[in-house]
Design a protein around this motif. Structure first.
Motif, PDB file in Angstrom:
ATOM      1  N   ASP A   1       0.819  -1.206   0.000  1.00 46.34           N
ATOM      2  CA  ASP A   1       0.000   0.000   0.000  1.00 46.34           C
ATOM      3  C   ASP A   1       0.853   1.257   0.000  1.00 46.34           C
ATOM      4  OD1 ASP A   1      -2.718   1.316   0.455  1.00 46.34           O
ATOM      5  OD2 ASP A   1      -1.553   2.108   2.134  1.00 46.34           O
ATOM      6  N   GLU A   2       1.921   1.228   0.769  1.00 42.97           N
ATOM      7  CA  GLU A   2       2.749   2.432   0.864  1.00 42.97           C
ATOM      8  C   GLU A   2       4.191   2.047   0.516  1.00 42.97           C
ATOM      9  OE1 GLU A   2       3.350   5.961   4.139  1.00 42.97           O
ATOM     10  OE2 GLU A   2       3.874   3.952   4.767  1.00 42.97           O
ATOM     11  N   GLU A   3       4.607   2.384  -0.668  1.00 45.29           N
ATOM     12  CA  GLU A   3       5.949   2.005  -1.087  1.00 45.29           C
ATOM     13  C   GLU A   3       6.959   3.068  -0.655  1.00 45.29           C
ATOM     14  OE1 GLU A   3       6.462  -0.721  -4.224  1.00 45.29           O
ATOM     15  OE2 GLU A   3       4.697   0.076  -5.262  1.00 45.29           O
TER      16      GLU A   3
ATOM     17  N   PHE B   1      13.147   3.661   3.793  1.00 46.31           N
ATOM     18  CA  PHE B   1      13.261   2.332   4.406  1.00 46.31           C
ATOM     19  C   PHE B   1      11.903   1.626   4.455  1.00 46.31           C
ATOM     20  CE2 PHE B   1      17.235   3.993   5.951  1.00 46.31           C
ATOM     21  CZ  PHE B   1      18.045   2.867   6.045  1.00 46.31           C
ATOM     22  N   ILE B   2      11.973   0.302   4.351  1.00 43.18           N
ATOM     23  CA  ILE B   2      10.775  -0.510   4.567  1.00 43.18           C
ATOM     24  C   ILE B   2      10.713  -0.831   6.053  1.00 43.18           C
ATOM     25  CG2 ILE B   2       9.669  -2.728   4.117  1.00 43.18           C
ATOM     26  CD1 ILE B   2      11.352  -2.774   1.473  1.00 43.18           C
ATOM     27  N   LEU B   3       9.617  -0.461   6.683  1.00 43.91           N
ATOM     28  CA  LEU B   3       9.445  -0.813   8.099  1.00 43.91           C
ATOM     29  C   LEU B   3       8.607  -2.081   8.196  1.00 43.91           C
ATOM     30  CD1 LEU B   3       9.534  -0.291  11.194  1.00 43.91           C
ATOM     31  CD2 LEU B   3       7.439   1.061  10.895  1.00 43.91           C
ATOM     32  N   SER B   4       9.147  -3.041   8.923  1.00 46.24           N
ATOM     33  CA  SER B   4       8.437  -4.291   9.161  1.00 46.24           C
ATOM     34  C   SER B   4       8.408  -4.507  10.667  1.00 46.24           C
ATOM     35  CB  SER B   4       9.180  -5.437   8.460  1.00 46.24           C
ATOM     36  OG  SER B   4       8.487  -6.649   8.626  1.00 46.24           O
ATOM     37  N   THR B   5       7.292  -5.005  11.175  1.00 46.21           N
ATOM     38  CA  THR B   5       7.199  -5.192  12.624  1.00 46.21           C
ATOM     39  C   THR B   5       6.954  -6.652  12.957  1.00 46.21           C
ATOM     40  OG1 THR B   5       4.815  -4.871  12.742  1.00 46.21           O
ATOM     41  CG2 THR B   5       6.183  -2.898  12.864  1.00 46.21           C
ATOM     42  N   GLY B   6       7.222  -6.984  14.196  1.00 47.34           N
ATOM     43  CA  GLY B   6       7.004  -8.366  14.624  1.00 47.34           C
ATOM     44  C   GLY B   6       7.345  -8.528  16.082  1.00 47.34           C
ATOM     45  N   ARG B   7       7.698  -9.758  16.423  1.00 47.47           N
ATOM     46  CA  ARG B   7       7.964 -10.060  17.824  1.00 47.47           C
ATOM     47  C   ARG B   7       9.435 -10.325  18.061  1.00 47.47           C
ATOM     48  NH1 ARG B   7       3.374 -14.528  19.079  1.00 47.47           N
ATOM     49  NH2 ARG B   7       1.608 -13.126  19.276  1.00 47.47           N
TER      50      ARG B   7
ATOM     51  N   ARG C   1      15.769   8.642  15.341  1.00 49.73           N
ATOM     52  CA  ARG C   1      14.344   8.900  15.250  1.00 49.73           C
ATOM     53  C   ARG C   1      13.838   8.143  14.032  1.00 49.73           C
ATOM     54  NH1 ARG C   1      14.106  14.220  15.146  1.00 49.73           N
ATOM     55  NH2 ARG C   1      13.688  14.354  17.373  1.00 49.73           N
ATOM     56  N   LEU C   2      12.857   7.298  14.274  1.00 49.79           N
ATOM     57  CA  LEU C   2      12.281   6.474  13.216  1.00 49.79           C
ATOM     58  C   LEU C   2      10.880   7.013  12.955  1.00 49.79           C
ATOM     59  CD1 LEU C   2      12.285   3.908  11.430  1.00 49.79           C
ATOM     60  CD2 LEU C   2      11.590   2.619  13.444  1.00 49.79           C
ATOM     61  N   SER C   3      10.637   7.420  11.715  1.00 48.88           N
ATOM     62  CA  SER C   3       9.362   8.073  11.424  1.00 48.88           C
ATOM     63  C   SER C   3       8.717   7.486  10.181  1.00 48.88           C
ATOM     64  CB  SER C   3       9.571   9.570  11.144  1.00 48.88           C
ATOM     65  OG  SER C   3      10.461  10.133  12.061  1.00 48.88           O
ATOM     66  N   THR C   4       7.401   7.515  10.202  1.00 45.82           N
ATOM     67  CA  THR C   4       6.626   7.277   8.989  1.00 45.82           C
ATOM     68  C   THR C   4       5.679   8.461   8.842  1.00 45.82           C
ATOM     69  OG1 THR C   4       4.811   6.141  10.085  1.00 45.82           O
ATOM     70  CG2 THR C   4       6.683   4.793   9.418  1.00 45.82           C
ATOM     71  N   ARG C   5       4.843   8.383   7.858  1.00 46.48           N
ATOM     72  CA  ARG C   5       3.903   9.484   7.649  1.00 46.48           C
ATOM     73  C   ARG C   5       2.893   9.587   8.795  1.00 46.48           C
ATOM     74  NH1 ARG C   5       5.140   7.631   2.514  1.00 46.48           N
ATOM     75  NH2 ARG C   5       5.927   9.299   1.184  1.00 46.48           N
TER      76      ARG C   5
ATOM     77  N   CYS D   1       5.702  -0.739   5.401  1.00 49.24           N
ATOM     78  CA  CYS D   1       5.339   0.646   5.142  1.00 49.24           C
ATOM     79  C   CYS D   1       6.634   1.435   4.976  1.00 49.24           C
ATOM     80  CB  CYS D   1       4.441   1.226   6.244  1.00 49.24           C
ATOM     81  SG  CYS D   1       5.247   1.498   7.807  1.00 49.24           S
ATOM     82  N   ALA D   2       6.514   2.666   4.534  1.00 47.07           N
ATOM     83  CA  ALA D   2       7.701   3.463   4.232  1.00 47.07           C
ATOM     84  C   ALA D   2       8.121   4.252   5.462  1.00 47.07           C
ATOM     85  CB  ALA D   2       7.410   4.403   3.070  1.00 47.07           C
ATOM     86  N   ALA D   3       9.420   4.251   5.725  1.00 45.10           N
ATOM     87  CA  ALA D   3       9.916   4.905   6.934  1.00 45.10           C
ATOM     88  C   ALA D   3      11.217   5.630   6.635  1.00 45.10           C
ATOM     89  CB  ALA D   3      10.146   3.857   8.027  1.00 45.10           C
ATOM     90  N   LYS D   4      11.559   6.539   7.528  1.00 43.96           N
ATOM     91  CA  LYS D   4      12.876   7.176   7.431  1.00 43.96           C
ATOM     92  C   LYS D   4      13.558   7.129   8.795  1.00 43.96           C
ATOM     93  CE  LYS D   4      11.197  11.865   8.221  1.00 43.96           C
ATOM     94  NZ  LYS D   4      10.953  13.182   7.659  1.00 43.96           N
TER      95      LYS D   4
END
Lengths: 558, 910
Positions: free
Chosen positions: B787-789, B796-802, B847-851, B901-904
């Motif tokens: 959805d958000e490239e 950066f591609i942000l991926s989350t998990g455990r 600092r890790l940010s997305t929109r 999602c897209a991150a910086k």
């Protein structure tokens, strides 16, 4: 909206988080260093020890970083690499908080023959040389007992060593193995193997001849060679021949002798045996104490390959300072890149051996005799024995005799004859008092038993055995308690540690030997459990040391 | 084939693989043993020599634990010679043991064996022994008690296959080491504690001398964490948990992971809620959680249960009366029992009058279930993960199994050691990768491209199972046509995997006689999650890899009862046993069964409920054990919704981030404080048994639900979980044969189970699928981009998990000492090269940010992360990953795209 820092940490936060993944991470530098030594993948598991040698040789030691990097490249865990690396005396591992070894290592042999020849004095004399540039370490038998004491400067063996000669070698940078004299061109080399290939010999005829000759395993076990071939042949292919060139029994140097003087005969014997059992692979496991032989064999194997003969896949492997690898199943484990712990039997190597394949494991000398027997006939060999024994035997004689060395003499000869006829008698000022018929393992016998024929099966009733025929002669000048201590210290150092009776037993025995008065009863119990319950011959034979001493020289320990 | 031999004068028979020791044990002849363990998965090693016996005709004694008898052999176990050797072994080992009154485990196997041999003291001199290692928060290493039996090495290397422990050096210098002789706490140890469980002396023991405490009682139960469903035993003193050991359950065979073994003290954490709380008059709800869980009285006042329940129910009732059921919603929890989930959904449906009931399955495997229901008519696994022992090829995709299902991963590794091939497909490199025969790292979000290419090869090379396709499937021709365009060459561009690698793995799977596919959130948490799962199902169907031993489709379930919670209807579109809410006749059946009028329309899902709150449609919620203020995507949006609710009732153990928005907080029961059934990822229904009393005035969740129900007009009278279970059985054919009493007896039974005397069915669908045509359906999937490239602003591609140590939103795990010590802080996991390129070092702040939001946290260098990706665990409240995530939904499963999602990243320098 952004201010999330007001949210309290629900944990206690006693510790800080990790900056990396768990545990030590290989640095880019160590990954590069190790990759450069490995060559292209795949990096097979069984090459682990070879890779460790490569790192040790290139970097004069193995850092924990190297282990992490090697594990990474081999897709192993660090533990899998470290447990193997830390087993061997010739690999120097240093962690981040430890210093790398000095650029030069001098190993001084402190096994019995060298001890008798003044190893301790040599070590004392060299103590001041131990420092940042050179380190002086004790090491077990280097297979040069006829020229004791021995020190190894780098990879250069200084025989009949004195502190001055060792320092001379250090100063001269004389650290490379003495090159073996070029193997003399010998047109008859491989003639018997060629006869096998040509069909002049058949596998059956070869085996029958070897059987009639009465050739037995001369590494120490004395098992009839032909029978072993039969066992392996009864198992399905693919089969393997593993040459045990890891003689490490203190006092034994006969295999080095043959590998240095007639390496082609040894290789020929191996090729014939491999051919007779239709082995696809021929592994040679050579002890690291013989670097000159390694170089010569490598060259000779290349020449053999170039000769166009149909050969099995010949692989030369290098030990790394571990007596236990002379035990055949431990040797197989070492070749496989595992910790060299002796295996449980059954199954026997003939059934489940190297890489799980039926494996014929033979000692160097055993194979050395094979082409001779084919050439000269079974009777020629068998008839050389005396006192009911068959064949010639290569006795490694050292200690208090005038002319030590490898003595080719009849099986069944007595030690007294060996000393008198073959060794020029006792050294001046020394009277024959005791002897070790089979290196450190074979027990200590008194001179009163000096007329017993030396062979497999003749010494057992006296609590001793011939083993690899490493005869160490002791005199009235020698402190038998110190001798026993030296032997037990060797076993404790060289025990693999797998089973309780040997791991704990050798260590406890060594401590118990320091008592002014030995505890006969406890030694007897200890001897029984070691003999009855140890997994392999090391632990089973180690009690010979104190049992024979208590039996024949009780006054020495009171 | 059996072997006949003589043991102590008696003729006996041994099975093919039986050792002398095993036959002796069977015959009632006790032979001492130390290095031999009878626990499942431990091979005999024969090193301690405590089990020596005499075999006639042999020169030395034989270790009975490892020696197999041969025909006609005569064995004596009790000769003087054997007994002397065994005693001597014990005496040698005893010489170096700490004295018995200072034993690290007074009940150890070692001292039992010393007693059995009649050895009390040793005449041998003691040796110098090593110092203790207390570097690990969970375990203490005191090798002065080590007897070198190597059980810990086998535990670590062969059973759990974590490969951290080794026996290093040799002879008397032999020593148990971690990695390169490192302190345990600084090593790669994953803290599973298998070594502690195996150690026969206490040399390896739980920290803080837990083994020295005299235990009053033990209770057999189940692990409260992931979906593997490990059985365990609580060891209790003075009504407190002292330590936990693994039990031989069908899923775990005695194994546990760090969470299950050491993560139990959350139940007695000081922040535990023990009194009902009501929001103080006039205290507004801030958009970000602002309540200190240690001090809730800034925002709440204590209340009696009577008052709290009245206020809770009144608020719900008022909204129902004003807006009808659509004004309300309920979030249950996959952490609760089947009975709690069942009762909760019944409350929402029959009491609130709405199907707006959901739980975190929506954030987990909703898309997998959507695809499975659509194609094979059943959302559960087709075979338990234990089937890996029968399979040739294991495919693991989008699952970091050794982190998220650690014990399941151990069985994968065991299978690989036994010769199975393991294909791991994941954008991230992972611990399982070292064991994989093929580790394929593909571009994030390109699952469909990769899987379609694999299927393209299988179809083009005719590796499909024509008989299976003909007999059990439909839609293959359309699938075949669809796949034509997805050549390995074309898809390689998309997924970044070389065409030859795609071909290789396709051939391995296509040619396998048996193969299983396991997947996790890497598949499901995408806007194309359902498509991803459709591909996996199609792959299995075209190769006929379903319904036989060693085959199957297995979405690994994330929470201990996410399978069960869905089974009992804690989802908006299904009643219990997946009876469709809008399906003809179903509602009427449940209206009869429950005696209530039910909402005919499918309810809203988790993220849809958040939106409905913002839209003003939903005004009141009842949240039981769920923490949407941490778990949902785009938390600023979710939290604003929670803050906007007119009435929020939260039932939980702690003042969670969600509870900080509550009007009423009801203190509930923790896992070890209640009885209930839990259904693991394998469809095994297991019994959790109450081990502890409730703290303070906390109450059973079942009681709380029932009290709310009674206050909104339902006349419920359930006395105990077994009463609720009995009702569930009456409306759920799948568990017909599983009675409560049977579970008390057997601890675990797999469904479907038709009759009480039937074993549950493990591998299912050997004879077709529960679809209208009885056939499995191929559903082609096209490539849908994330959805958000990424772009120049957010590269950066942000991926989350455990993380291994933390579970879900961390409400429990962050409140256990050991787990908190092991992973105390949030990190942004980055590839080593990216860390370098950003001019950073490990541990430095960014600092890790997305929109959608921004957080500050430290960097961790993680070689498993591909360049261009940042991975973040979502369990850290102080750096909540979900402030950043994208709430875009998969159209079928309604699952958000947590994995992309897209991150910086901006370095923060002090």
């Amino acid at each position: 909206m952004r201010d999330t820092t007001t949210i309290r940490h629900p944990g206690k936060g006693k510790r800080k988080g990790r900056r990396t993944e768990r545990g030590r991470q290989p640095t880019a530098e160590s990954l590069r260093q190790v990759a450069a030594l490995l060559g292209d993948p795949p990096h097979d598991r069984h090459l682990l020890l070879e890779y460790l040698h490569a790192i040790q040789d290139a970097h004069n030691g193995i850092s924990a970083q190297h282990i992490a990097a090697l594990a990474h490249h081999m897709r192993l865990s660090m533990a899998e690499v470290y447990e193997v690396a830390s087993f061997y005396a010739h690999l120097d591992i240093h962690r981040e908080n430890e210093e790398a070894p000095p650029p030069l290592t001098v190993r001084v042999c402190d096994s019995l023959s060298c001890q008798l020849a003044g190893a301790d004095a040599l070590l004392d004399a060299l103590a001041d040389d131990d420092g940042r540039a050179v380190r002086i370490v004790r090491a077990p038998c280097m297979g040069r007992c006829d020229a004791a004491p021995v020190a190894e400067v780098g990879r250069h063996h200084v025989v009949e060593a004195t502190a001055a000669r060792v320092r001379e070698a250090i100063a001269a940078g004389d650290t490379a193995p003495a090159s073996m004299e070029a193997i003399s061109p010998d047109d008859s080399a491989y003639a018997e193997f060629d006869a096998c290939i040509a069909g002049t010999h058949t596998a059956d005829s070869v085996r029958t001849t070897v059987e009639q000759a009465g050739l037995r395993g001369l590494g120490g076990a004395g098992f009839p060679a032909a029978r072993k071939w039969q066992f392996v042949l009864a198992e399905p292919k693919p089969r393997v021949l593993a040459v045990n060139a890891d003689e490490g029994e203190p006092g034994t140097f006969k295999d080095r002798h043959y590998l240095e003087t007639e390496p082609r005969r040894v290789l020929e014997g191996a090729l014939i045996a491999a051919w007779a059992i239709e082995a696809d692979d021929l592994y040679i496991y050579l002890r690291d104490e013989y670097p000159q032989v390694h170089a010569a064999l490598r060259k000779e194997i290349a020449a053999l390959r170039a000769s166009g003969r149909p050969l099995p896949n010949i692989v030369l492997r290098r030990g790394a300072g571990a007596y236990i690898c002379g035990e055949e199943s431990a040797m197989l484990e070492s070749i496989e890149g595992n910790r060299p712990l002796p295996r449980h039997r059954p199954p026997f190597p003939a059934q489940v051996g190297l890489f799980g394949r039926p494996t014929l494991a033979h000692n160097v000398e055993t194979l050395y005799w094979v082409p001779h027997i084919l050439e000269k006939g079974a009777a020629w060999f068998a008839d050389q024995g005396i006192n009911g024994s068959k064949g010639p035997r290569s006795y490694s004689v050292s200690g208090r005799v005038k002319n030590p060395g490898v003595k080719l003499a009849p099986a069944g000869i007595s030690v007294r004859q060996l000393i008198d006829v073959h060794c020029g008698g006792m050294q001046d000022g020394h009277a024959f008092a005791a002897y070790l018929p089979g290196g450190a393992s074979g027990g200590i016998l008194p001179a009163s038993l000096g007329d017993v024929p030396l062979d497999f099966g003749t010494l057992e009733e006296h609590g001793a055995f011939i083993g690899s025929a490493a005869v160490i002669v002791l005199s009235d000048q020698d402190d038998l308690r110190a001798v026993a201590r030296n032997l037990m210290a060797f076993f404790a150092d060289e025990s693999c540690g797998q089973c309780t009776p040997c791991r704990v037993g050798t260590e406890k025995a060594l401590t118990m030997m320091d008592a002014a008065q030995w505890d006969d009863e406890l030694f007897a119990e200890l001897g029984q459990v070691m003999r009855d319950a140890s997994i392999c011959g090391l632990g089973q034979a180690a009690p010979n040391v104190f049992e024979t001493l208590l039996r024949y020289f009780p006054e020495a320990v009171r | 084939m059996s072997v006949r031999f003589t043991l102590d004068g008696k003729p006996v028979e041994a099975g093919d693989d039986e050792t002398i020791w095993q036959v002796a044990a069977r015959e009632g002849v006790a032979i001492p043993h130390l290095c031999h363990s009878t626990a499942p998965g431990y091979r005999p090693d024969g090193n301690c020599r405590a089990c020596m016996v005499e075999v006639e005709g042999e020169r030395t004694l034989a270790a009975s634990c490892i020696r197999k008898p041969t025909e006609g052999m005569t064995v004596h176990s009790a000769t003087d010679r054997a007994a002397t050797a065994r005693k001597a072994v014990m005496e040698l080992l005893l010489a170096d043991q700490p004295p018995r009154d200072r034993a690290y485990d007074p009940n150890s196997a070692f001292w039992d064996m010393a007693d059995a041999n009649g050895i009390e003291a040793s005449r041998y001199p003691a040796s110098l022994r090593p110092d203790p290692d207390t570097s690990h928060p969970a375990m203490t290493v005191r090798l002065d008690a080590c007897i070198h039996c190597g059980l810990c090495v086998r535990a670590c290397r062969e059973v759990q296959v974590n490969d951290v422990i080794a026996m290093a050096h040799r002879g008397p210098h032999s020593e148990i080491v971690f990695d390169v002789g490192d302190p345990m706490g600084a090593s790669t140890c994953v803290g599973c504690g298998e070594c502690v469980q195996a150690c026969p002396t206490g040399a390896l023991a739980p920290a803080k001398d837990a083994l020295l405490q005299e235990i009053d009682r033990t209770v057999d139960s189940v692990c409260p964490y992931c979906g593997v469903g490990c059985q365990l035993t609580y060891h209790i003193k003075d009504n407190a948990l002292v330590h936990v050991s693994g039990r031989d359950g069908p899923a775990n065979h005695g194994r546990l992971c760090v969470k299950g073994r050491f993560g139990f003290d959350y139940v007695s954490h000081p922040q535990r809620l023990t009194t009902p709380l009501i929001r103080k008059e006039g205290v507004a709800k801030a958009v970000q959680p602002d309540v200190d869980p240690s001090n809730p009285l800034t925002h709440f006042r204590e209340a009696t249960w009577e008052e709290a329940l009245d206020v809770a129910a009144k608020g719900l009732r008022e909204i129902r009366e004003r807006k009808g059921g659509k004004g309300l919603a309920g979030f249950g929890s996959a952490k609760g029992s089947n009975e709690e989930a069942y009762l909760f959904q019944k409350l929402v449906r029959a009491g609130f009058g709405t199907n707006n009931v959901d739980h975190c399955t929506r954030l987990c495997h909703a898309s997998s279930v959507a695809a499975l229901m659509e194609t094979i008519g059943s959302g559960a696994v087709t075979a338990p993960f234990a089937e890996v022992k029968n399979t040739e090829v294991i495919v693991v995709i989008g699952s970091n199994t050794s982190v998220n299902h650690p014990v399941a991963a151990t069985f994968f590794k065991n299978a690989v050691k036994n010769g199975a091939e393991l294909i791991v497909l994941d954008p991230r490199g992972e611990a399982l990768g070292r064991h994989a025969t093929h580790m394929v790292q593909f571009r994030p979000g390109s699952d469909v491209a990769l899987l379609n290419a694999v299927m393209n090869v299988i179809v083009e090379e005719d590796l499909v199972d024509h008989n299976y396709i003909g007999g059990y499937t439909e839609g293959f021709e359309a699938m075949r046509t669809h796949l034509k365009a997805f050549t390995p060459e074309a898809m390689s561009e998309v997924c970044g995997v070389p065409p030859d690698t795609i071909r290789e793995i396709a051939r391995i799977y296509g040619r396998a006689r048996s193969a299983m596919i396991f997947w996790g959130m890497g598949i499901s948490q995408h806007i194309h999650g359902t498509d991803n799962a459709r591909c996996l199902i199609a792959l299995a169907l075209m190769c006929g890899q379903v319904g036989r031993p060693g085959t199957g489709l297995h979405p690994l379930r994330g929470q201990n009862n996410v399978q069960g919670a869905s089974d009992v209807g804690l989802i908006p579109m299904f009643y219990p046993d997946y009876a469709g809410v809008e399906k003809e006749g179903v509602r009427e059946r449940f209206e009869d069964f429950w005696g209530a009028k039910l909402d005919p329309k499918t309810g809203l899902t988790v993220v849809e409920i958040t939106d409905a709150i913002h839209d003003g449609e939903i005004e009141g919620m009842y949240v039981m054990g769920e923490n949407p203020a941490m778990s949902d995507p785009n938390l600023n949006h979710t939290r604003a919704a929670l803050a906007k609710l007119k009435h929020l009732v939260v039932q939980d153990l702690f003042l969670t981030e969600t509870a900080s928005y509550a009007d009423v907080i009801l203190p509930a029961s923790a896992f070890p404080e209640k009885d209930g059934t839990f259904t693991n990822t394998d469809r095994r229904v297991q019994l959790g048994r109450r081990a502890l009393p409730l703290p303070g005035d906390a109450r059973q969740d079942l009681w709380i639900i029932q009290e709310i129900a009674r206050r909104i007009g339902l006349d419920w009278r359930y006395g105990h979980a077994r009463d609720v279970y009995a009702e569930m059985r009456a409306c759920m054919p799948s568990i017909k044969g599983i009675t409560w009493e049977r579970l008390e007896r057997e601890s675990a039974v797999t469904y479907p189970c038709d009759a009480e005397d039937h074993a549950g069915r493990e591998v299912i669908f050997g004879d077709g699928f529960p679809t209208p045509t009885k056939r499995g359906k191929f559903v082609p999937a096209a490539i849908v981009p994330p959805d958000e490239e990424t772009d120049a602003a957010y590269p950066f591609i942000l991926s989350t998990g455990r993380l291994l140590e933390h579970w879900h939103t961390g409400a429990m795990t962050r409140r256990t000492d050991v787990l908190d010590d092991l992973e105390p802080e949030a990190h942004a996991h980055l590839a080593p090269n990216d860390v370098e390129a950003l001019g950073l070092a490990g541990g430095e702040l960014v600092r890790l940010s997305t929109r959608r939001g921004s957080i500050e946290l430290a960097v961790r260098i993680d070689s498993g992360i591909p360049e261009g990706m940042v991975f973040m665990p979502f369990c850290y409240a102080e750096a909540a990953a979900n402030l950043l995530t994208n709430p875009a939904l998969d159209p079928f499963g309604k699952i958000p795209e947590f994995k992309y999602c897209a991150a910086k990243i901006e370095p923060l320098r002090a």
